[in-house]
Design an enzyme around this catalytic site. Structure first.
Site, short mmCIF file in Angstrom:
data_model
loop_
_atom_site.label_atom_id
_atom_site.label_comp_id
_atom_site.label_asym_id
_atom_site.label_seq_id
_atom_site.Cartn_x
_atom_site.Cartn_y
_atom_site.Cartn_z
N TRP A 38 -4.04 -1.23 -1.21
CA TRP A 38 -4.06 -2.33 -2.17
C TRP A 38 -4.44 -3.52 -1.30
O TRP A 38 -3.60 -4.06 -0.59
CB TRP A 38 -2.68 -2.51 -2.79
CG TRP A 38 -2.75 -3.06 -4.16
CD1 TRP A 38 -2.96 -2.37 -5.32
CD2 TRP A 38 -2.61 -4.43 -4.54
NE1 TRP A 38 -2.96 -3.23 -6.38
CE2 TRP A 38 -2.75 -4.49 -5.93
CE3 TRP A 38 -2.39 -5.62 -3.84
CZ2 TRP A 38 -2.69 -5.68 -6.64
CZ3 TRP A 38 -2.33 -6.80 -4.54
CH2 TRP A 38 -2.47 -6.82 -5.93
N ASN A 51 1.10 -0.56 6.32
CA ASN A 51 1.46 -1.32 5.15
C ASN A 51 2.10 -2.60 5.66
O ASN A 51 2.99 -2.52 6.51
CB ASN A 51 2.48 -0.50 4.33
CG ASN A 51 2.65 -1.05 2.95
OD1 ASN A 51 2.03 -2.04 2.59
ND2 ASN A 51 3.49 -0.40 2.17
N GLY A 52 1.66 -3.76 5.19
CA GLY A 52 2.24 -5.01 5.68
C GLY A 52 1.14 -5.97 6.07
O GLY A 52 -0.02 -5.80 5.70
N ARG A 100 -0.01 2.94 -9.31
CA ARG A 100 0.03 1.49 -9.07
C ARG A 100 -1.36 0.87 -9.01
O ARG A 100 -1.49 -0.34 -8.83
CB ARG A 100 0.76 1.21 -7.76
CG ARG A 100 2.17 1.73 -7.77
CD ARG A 100 2.80 1.40 -6.46
NE ARG A 100 3.97 2.19 -6.22
CZ ARG A 100 4.62 2.21 -5.07
NH1 ARG A 100 4.19 1.48 -4.06
NH2 ARG A 100 5.68 2.95 -4.91
N LYS A 122 -1.73 -5.49 -19.94
CA LYS A 122 -1.48 -6.15 -18.65
C LYS A 122 -2.61 -7.12 -18.30
O LYS A 122 -2.36 -8.20 -17.80
CB LYS A 122 -1.33 -5.09 -17.55
CG LYS A 122 -1.06 -5.66 -16.16
CD LYS A 122 0.33 -6.27 -16.08
CE LYS A 122 0.58 -7.00 -14.78
NZ LYS A 122 1.63 -8.03 -14.92
N LYS A 173 8.67 -15.42 -21.33
CA LYS A 173 9.30 -14.16 -20.92
C LYS A 173 10.17 -13.62 -22.03
O LYS A 173 10.15 -12.44 -22.35
CB LYS A 173 10.15 -14.33 -19.65
CG LYS A 173 9.44 -14.43 -18.34
CD LYS A 173 8.70 -13.20 -17.91
CE LYS A 173 7.31 -13.13 -18.41
NZ LYS A 173 6.24 -13.83 -17.80
N HIS A 211 12.67 -35.44 -32.22
CA HIS A 211 11.51 -35.84 -33.04
C HIS A 211 11.12 -34.73 -34.01
O HIS A 211 10.01 -34.73 -34.53
CB HIS A 211 10.32 -36.23 -32.14
CG HIS A 211 10.62 -37.43 -31.31
ND1 HIS A 211 10.62 -38.72 -31.81
CD2 HIS A 211 10.98 -37.54 -30.01
CE1 HIS A 211 10.95 -39.56 -30.86
NE2 HIS A 211 11.18 -38.88 -29.75
N GLU A 224 8.04 -12.41 -25.19
CA GLU A 224 7.13 -11.27 -25.08
C GLU A 224 7.85 -9.95 -24.89
O GLU A 224 7.34 -8.91 -25.29
CB GLU A 224 6.08 -11.49 -23.99
CG GLU A 224 6.60 -11.46 -22.57
CD GLU A 224 5.50 -11.70 -21.54
OE1 GLU A 224 4.37 -11.26 -21.74
OE2 GLU A 224 5.80 -12.34 -20.51
N GLU A 277 7.50 -21.10 -19.17
CA GLU A 277 7.40 -19.71 -18.70
C GLU A 277 8.64 -18.90 -19.11
O GLU A 277 8.54 -17.74 -19.50
CB GLU A 277 7.21 -19.70 -17.17
CG GLU A 277 7.24 -18.34 -16.52
CD GLU A 277 6.21 -17.34 -17.06
OE1 GLU A 277 5.32 -17.73 -17.82
OE2 GLU A 277 6.34 -16.15 -16.74
N CYS A 300 0.87 -1.18 0.00
CA CYS A 300 0.00 0.00 0.00
C CYS A 300 0.90 1.23 0.00
O CYS A 300 2.11 1.12 0.14
CB CYS A 300 -0.87 0.01 1.24
SG CYS A 300 -1.85 -1.48 1.39
#
Ligand code: F6R
Length: 614
Positions: free
Chosen positions: A76, A102-103, A27, A609, A492, A511, A495, A488, A2
């Protein structure tokens, strides 16, 4: 995660604190609030949505804002839905204390019930609110002095386990701000006859470039003229003053060149936060936020994992892990296929949906299809209050915080961490041997430090990127967990660098795809699984024989094979957790290759996004 700001000085504190808060707004927070002391209480204003909504509600409300002290917060959500009641600041019962935080307060459930038994009334679902009540409980009942208030704050924070960065205003210290931190950043900006508080340096940069970065366990009492720093026992401390030389743009990125790099560097904290509060002292997993009854769990015979992109790749690792621990069939399907496939799911199926945003159109449609077929739905989601989180039967939150870079990085690590916890949770009373569980929990506990160790190798990975940037094709090979991870890694690279990159089950190369190998092709071999390592090395030899550039990604206890042109080594953990570690250098490699090629890293061409359309 946050955003926190605060002000104490000669100016009008509320608009200054809000102006600074707006510098963190990009954000995508869900609600905000501000508190200031006036006469014998604190005044609080909150609003859902953008900070402009908060400003409107304050300006339209004819409130008297002439205070020289304020704290503000943009949330957040981590505990409790994004709404006004859960927005910060949170107050004690007397309305004299307001806290922004925050936390994560790990032991909030236990603290909350103790406080409720003692008569405290709670107004939100948040973990933060316990802090305000703990301070109230630690105050002497008659006319507390400001020193007694500070002492009460210290006593309260010592009872909190977990992480915090707090800013506290109170009618009992009307000219000061009390602040403290543990495992969550907090800085004090130093001005002339005024001082500032912020969770992030950019928030204070339009007023000052001189900041004190608080360290874990630090507390401070801030007035317009002084900053007194001490520890939680009250012992005085000295902290140096940092001169911030960043420009505004790099400040938003915490001094990193791109959000992607910033977010990769947040991965140790992401893994730690996702584990936080979910492992008991006797090495069991608890998932207090997943509200399935044991009857619902017991009904489940099979699991279908459904997701898109990076989240799907996390699901591929999860499939193997859940199958291994649960000994029940688990499949993983991309959501766009699942939704139109008339999937074979029923009351005995758990459909596990994975998503960072919780808003991906195909994943939402898949969830609705699964619910229509009466399957139980569990969402592993990052964004609290997102559509997926609201509509699924149960939610397991990842704690990655806001992810701004379009290419998902820290969310993937958080998803794998959540899947690891889930696999232990579901099997710990159903066949997982105690010894195995303890081994898995011990391995999870050290992962954040291991991720940190890998981040310290970033210069070597940058050097490797310089050798690889002109290759026009990348293959990523692996077996088992490594195959899932290699998918993955390839995503990365393609993209953000726009280089064709493809993952292959290593045994499949001969093959067909081996025909493509030539000197301009780079092949990254994931060799982190001891039982298939020999096979992997021989696949890499086949590549070398065709003059491909071979990079071996190895556990650090394995010697480099002769066929490798370059080696990346990662610390050792259990086989199912190796993808958590091996992805960190792969993300860095993609990042540096893209950077060297001058690509738009945080916003790659043609991508968004969150894919909220089909
Ligand atoms: C790749 C990436 C995407 C997302 C995918 C799903 O780096 O970010 O592949 O993983 O669009 O998004 P969420 O997780 O928000 O459902």
């Amino acid at each position: 995660m946050c955003g926190i700001t605060g002000y104490v000085g000669q100016g009008d504190a509320v608009p200054i604190a809000l102006a600074n808060l707006k510098r963190l707004e990009y954000r995508g927070y869900d609600s905000s609030g501000v508190a200031y002391p006036l006469a014998d209480r604190v005044h609080v204003h909150k609003a859902v949505g953008k900070i402009a909504n908060l400003e409107r509600s304050i300006n339209g409300g004819m409130h008297n804002l002439t205070s020289n002290v304020a704290v503000a917060h943009t949330r957040w959500a981590t505990h409790g839905r994004p709404n006004e009641a859960n927005a910060h600041p949170h107050c004690d019962c007397t309305g004299r204390i307001a806290v922004v935080h925050n936390g994560i307060v790990e032991n909030y459930a236990e603290l909350r019930s103790e406080l409720q038994e003692a008569g405290h009334i709670f107004n939100s679902e948040t973990d933060t609110e316990v802090i305000a009540h703990l301070i109230e409980a630690a105050l002497p009942s008659v006319s507390p002095t400001s020193e007694e208030f500070v002492q009460a704050c210290r006593i309260a924070l010592k009872k909190v386990s977990g992480s915090f960065a707090v800013g506290i205003v109170s009618a009992l210290i009307p000219d000061s701000l009390f602040v403290s931190r543990k495992d969550s950043p907090l800085v004090i900006g130093l001005g002339e006859e005024e001082n500032f508080l912020a969770s992030d340096i950019p928030a204070v940069m339009s007023f000052t470039r001189k900041v004190i970065v608080l360290e874990d366990g630090d507390c401070a009492l801030i007035t317009s003229k002084s900053v007194r720093i001490f520890d939680l026992d009250g012992n005085p401390l000295n902290r140096s003053i940092l001169d911030v030389t960043w420009d505004d743009q790099s400040a938003e990125k915490g001094g990193f060149d791109h959000f992607m790099l910033k977010e990769i560097n947040e991965e140790p904290r992401t893994v730690r936060d996702t584990l936080r509060g979910r492992i008991t002292e006797d090495s069991r997993v608890v998932l207090p936020d997943v509200n399935f009854t044991s009857e619902q769990w017991n009904r489940i015979r099979r699991i279908s994992i459904v997701a898109c992109g990076t989240a799907y790749h996390a699901g591929l690792v999860g499939k193997r892990l859940l199958e291994k621990t649960l000994k029940r069939p688990v499949d993983a399907t991309v959501a766009s296929e699942f939704r139109y496939s008339d999937p074979l799911v029923d009351e005995e199926t758990l459909v596990l949906l994975i998503s960072q945003s919780g808003e991906t159109a195909d994943t939402l449609a898949a969830m609705r299809e699964a619910r229509r077929k009466r399957a139980a739905t569990l969402a592993i989601v990052n964004v609290v209050g997102s559509t997926l989180a609201r509509e699924a039967d149960a939610v397991l939150y990842t704690q990655a915080g806001p992810e701004i870079g379009v290419a998902s990085t820290k969310a993937y690590l958080a998803q794998l961490t959540a899947l690891s916890l889930l696999s232990i949770y579901l099997s710990q009373d159903h066949g997982l041997a105690e010894e195995e569980r303890i081994k898995m929990i011990s391995a999870l506990r050290v992962l954040p430090d291991q991720v940190n160790d890998i981040l310290s190798q970033c210069d070597q990975i940058h050097d490797l990127a310089l050798r690889l940037r002109d290759h026009n094709c990348f293959f990523y090979l692996g077996r088992g967990y490594d195959y899932a991870a290699s998918m993955e890694a390839a995503l990365k690279m393609k993209e953000i660098s726009y280089i064709h990159a493809e993952a292959y089950a290593a045994g499949e190369m001969k093959h067909g795809p081996l025909a493509l190998v030539e000197p301009s092709v780079a092949v990254i071999g994931f060799c982190t699984q001891p039982h298939t390592n020999e096979k992997m090395i021989s696949n890499l030899k086949e590549v070398k024989a065709r003059e491909g550039f071979v990079v071996a990604l190895l556990r650090e206890d394995v010697p480099a094979p002769d066929c490798a042109d370059a080696v990346i080594s990662v610390p050792v953990t259990l086989e199912p957790f190796m993808p958590i570690l091996s992805m960190v250098p792969m993300q860095l490699l993609a990042y540096y290759v893209a950077k060297e090629k001058g690509c738009s890293i945080d916003q790659p061409r043609n991508l968004a996004k969150s894919v909220t359309v089909e």
